[in-house]
Design an enzyme around this catalytic site. Structure first.
Site, PDB file in Angstrom:
ATOM      1  N   HIS A 103       0.814  -1.215   0.000  1.00  0.00           N
ATOM      2  CA  HIS A 103       0.000   0.000   0.000  1.00  0.00           C
ATOM      3  C   HIS A 103       0.849   1.266   0.000  1.00  0.00           C
ATOM      4  O   HIS A 103       0.418   2.317   0.477  1.00  0.00           O
ATOM      5  CB  HIS A 103      -0.939   0.006   1.219  1.00  0.00           C
ATOM      6  CG  HIS A 103      -1.900  -1.127   1.232  1.00  0.00           C
ATOM      7  ND1 HIS A 103      -2.532  -1.558   2.376  1.00  0.00           N
ATOM      8  CD2 HIS A 103      -2.357  -1.934   0.236  1.00  0.00           C
ATOM      9  CE1 HIS A 103      -3.324  -2.583   2.100  1.00  0.00           C
ATOM     10  NE2 HIS A 103      -3.222  -2.825   0.806  1.00  0.00           N
ATOM     11  N   GLU A 139      -3.526  -6.230  -9.687  1.00  0.00           N
ATOM     12  CA  GLU A 139      -2.163  -5.984  -9.231  1.00  0.00           C
ATOM     13  C   GLU A 139      -1.222  -6.917  -9.977  1.00  0.00           C
ATOM     14  O   GLU A 139      -1.482  -8.117 -10.094  1.00  0.00           O
ATOM     15  CB  GLU A 139      -2.068  -6.193  -7.708  1.00  0.00           C
ATOM     16  CG  GLU A 139      -2.980  -5.234  -6.938  1.00  0.00           C
ATOM     17  CD  GLU A 139      -3.093  -5.564  -5.458  1.00  0.00           C
ATOM     18  OE1 GLU A 139      -2.392  -6.487  -4.989  1.00  0.00           O
ATOM     19  OE2 GLU A 139      -3.881  -4.903  -4.766  1.00  0.00           O
ATOM     20  N   GLU A 179      -3.689 -13.222  -4.000  1.00  0.00           N
ATOM     21  CA  GLU A 179      -2.646 -12.212  -4.185  1.00  0.00           C
ATOM     22  C   GLU A 179      -1.410 -12.492  -3.327  1.00  0.00           C
ATOM     23  O   GLU A 179      -1.100 -11.744  -2.389  1.00  0.00           O
ATOM     24  CB  GLU A 179      -3.187 -10.817  -3.887  1.00  0.00           C
ATOM     25  CG  GLU A 179      -3.918 -10.662  -2.561  1.00  0.00           C
ATOM     26  CD  GLU A 179      -4.315  -9.218  -2.283  1.00  0.00           C
ATOM     27  OE1 GLU A 179      -3.457  -8.328  -2.431  1.00  0.00           O
ATOM     28  OE2 GLU A 179      -5.480  -8.993  -1.937  1.00  0.00           O
TER      29      GLU A 179
END
Length: 401
Positions: free
Chosen positions: A231, A261, A357
């Site tokens: 982040h 992503e 992820e």
């Protein structure tokens, strides 16, 4: 001195909502079943995600409190005068505007719907100590019930309408991904690349949803050392040949967040980096194969931990392997009961939406330094999953510039 009201109804314009009225009616019906089970007479919601989920209205707080009160017969959003008629135009049910002529008119507006001495359901994970004290002082509840876990579990199971908007979101995220890939060039800044992806997504959302409100679509595009955290914000760092890149596109459609992503490299990828990248891609593919009904989040996590351990990289994992999607964002909401972590025993069921992820962060100074992450969104189906992310992953596509 003109008499100043504590509250009023400011209803003007045509109503436009993300979903049909029947969708909100069903959500409220399911909520009222939860209320009956817990003996709750009125729910007072204060979070952006719960208010948006049950009413369609996504508030902008700016230091002011907002709410949604649900009883056996009523559903009423509580909004501040600064927003005028917009909350009513964007909510299902009634809306009351409170004024700021007198402190705590917000709670007086809520009281006008709940009455005193009721059994009140609230979100204990969102209600501050100050507002909790005011709830007790104004509503004088017979009993308080934390309803947050039960409503979170309701949100974890998506309706057909929700699945459709999430599918659109994933497609928009792909559009942003391709725009970023086309924009990557040695010497450009992270922010230059991020803006290209954000602009492409906002235009695509406006094309798909011409009657929506547009806000909060964003991109995190990181390079070099800035890829070490998932982040990390965008900077003005200039891209250099051989840099590892992290592509992160996040379209927001009526409060519904989706994501893409990908790991990328500028121009070339050295052998040490390619080894880590290949391991993470293999973990990503293995993880996707594990997501199916009847499997718990903890079981998926354990198997991926074993995979990384066998490749001697488990120590470089920095967080869980995936999470739910729905009414959430980088600054509100979380369906914490549906995350791929060791301490989550939730069993996957059809109608759930979850990401895969895996991420590995190799510290600076070591071969292959940087953060590697691939991210797809998956619908859990009756016999497995459906991957709704279409932008490709891996070195064949993502060594660019």
């Amino acid at each position: 001195m003109t008499n100043r009201p504590q509250q009023y109804r400011f209803h003007q314009g045509d109503r436009v909502l993300p979903f049909a009225a029947s969708e909100y009616d069903q959500r409220l019906a399911d909520l009222r079943e939860i209320m009956e089970i817990h003996g709750v007479e009125a729910c007072v919601f204060t979070s952006m995600h719960s208010i948006a989920y049950y009413s369609g209205f996504l508030y902008c707080s700016f230091g002011r409190p907002y709410g949604l009160v649900v009883t056996a017969t009523e559903s009423v959003t509580i909004s501040a005068g600064i927003d005028a008629g917009q909350p009513w135009r964007r909510c299902h049910g009634d809306n009351i505007t409170y004024t700021d002529w007198q402190r705590d008119n917000y709670w007086r507006a809520i009281l006008s719907v709940t009455g005193e001495g009721r059994v009140i359901g609230c979100e204990a994970d969102h209600l501050t100590l100050v507002q909790s004290e005011k709830l007790n002082a104004f509503l004088k509840p017979k009993r308080g019930v934390d309803i947050s876990k039960a409503v979170m579990e309701q949100r974890m199971h998506k309706s057909a309408a929700e699945l459709e908007i999430i599918r659109h979101g994933a497609a928009v995220a792909d559009v942003g991904g391709f725009a970023i890939r086309d924009a990557v060039k040695e010497g450009l800044r992270e922010i230059d690349i991020a803006m290209a992806g954000r602009d492409a997504m906002e235009l695509e959302i406006a094309r798909r949803f011409p009657d929506a409100e547009y806000r909060d679509t964003w991109v995190w595009f990181q390079s070099g050392i800035n890829t070490d955290g998932a982040h990390n914000p965008v900077t003005s760092r200039k891209l250099q040949r051989g840099d590892i890149l992290s592509l992160n596109t996040f379209p927001m459609i009526s409060g519904y967040y989706t994501a893409l992503e990908r790991t990328m490299f500028v121009g070339e990828c050295d052998a040490a980096s390619r080894r880590i990248w290949d391991i993470n891609v293999a973990a990503h593919e293995y993880g996707i194969s594990l997501l199916k009904p009847g499997v718990s989040c903890a079981e998926v996590t354990a198997k991926l931990n074993t995979f990384f351990e066998e490749h001697q990289v488990l120590q470089y994992r920095t967080f869980g392997y995936g999470h739910s999607f729905g009414v959430l964002s980088h600054y509100y909401g979380r369906e914490a009961g549906l995350e791929l972590r060791e301490d989550i025993d939730t069993v996957l069921e059809p109608g759930m939406v979850i990401s895969m992820e895996p991420m590995l962060t190799i510290p600076e100074g070591q071969p292959g330094a940087g953060g590697y992450r691939e991210h797809d969104i998956l619908f859990i189906t009756e016999d497995g999953n459906e991957d709704i992310t279409k932008y490709p992953y891996g070195p064949e596509t993502n060594i660019v510039g």
